[in-house]
Design a protein around this motif. Structure first.
Motif, short mmCIF file in Angstrom:
data_model
loop_
_atom_site.label_atom_id
_atom_site.label_comp_id
_atom_site.label_asym_id
_atom_site.label_seq_id
_atom_site.Cartn_x
_atom_site.Cartn_y
_atom_site.Cartn_z
N SER A 157 6.25 96.93 -3.03
CA SER A 157 7.55 97.98 -2.98
C SER A 157 8.22 98.00 -1.63
CB SER A 157 7.09 99.21 -3.67
OG SER A 157 8.31 100.14 -3.41
N SER A 181 11.88 96.60 -0.51
CA SER A 181 12.73 97.78 -0.27
C SER A 181 12.99 97.78 1.47
CB SER A 181 12.28 99.10 -0.66
OG SER A 181 11.14 99.47 0.00
N ASP A 197 14.68 97.37 5.00
CA ASP A 197 16.18 97.27 5.36
C ASP A 197 16.41 95.79 5.51
OD1 ASP A 197 16.70 99.95 4.66
OD2 ASP A 197 16.31 100.80 6.56
#
Length: 125
Positions: free
Chosen positions: A53, A57, A59
């Motif tokens: 995760s 996720s 950036d």
């Protein structure tokens, strides 16, 4: 003999379309089950699920091991073991840059896993 994941070559895990219909619609072929099971097994550990995760996720689309390790109350070698498991299951790619390793999620296999688990309503007759 080491316990390594089977090579991810039987099913095209880079394909944009799912390998097989959702399991709620039709039985999963044995070949597909054998290829996707290591990925599901790898995600069965809470630390690996969190790591994936964090990587997926990020950036920039990738995460440095130097940013992942401090998020856990675990030793560096333990985090490395979990990342190796994710890599062997085909869920992430890794690239060494100097002394650090950067990880990227493999969206195609994540789409395949999601598609397999999708539950679509049964059409009303």
């Amino acid at each position: 003999m080491s316990k390594q994941a089977a090579p991810l070559a039987l099913i095209d895990l880079t394909a944009e379309t799912p390998c097989c219909p959702p399991l709620a619609q039709r039985r999963v072929p044995a070949e597909a089950a054998a290829m996707l099971a290591p990925a599901f097994k790898a995600l069965g550990d809470p630390v690996r699920l969190q790591l994936l995760s964090m990587i997926a996720s990020a950036d920039s689309g990738e995460a440095c091991v130097c940013d992942l390790t401090p998020a856990f109350d675990l030793s560096g070698p333990t985090i490395s073991h979990h990342l190796k498991t994710l890599r062997e299951a085909g869920l992430v790619d890794a690239e060494r840059r100097g002394t650090w390793v950067y990880y990227r999620a493999r969206p195609a296999i994540l789409r395949q896993l999601a598609a397999l688990l999708s539950v679509q309503p049964t059409p009303v007759a």
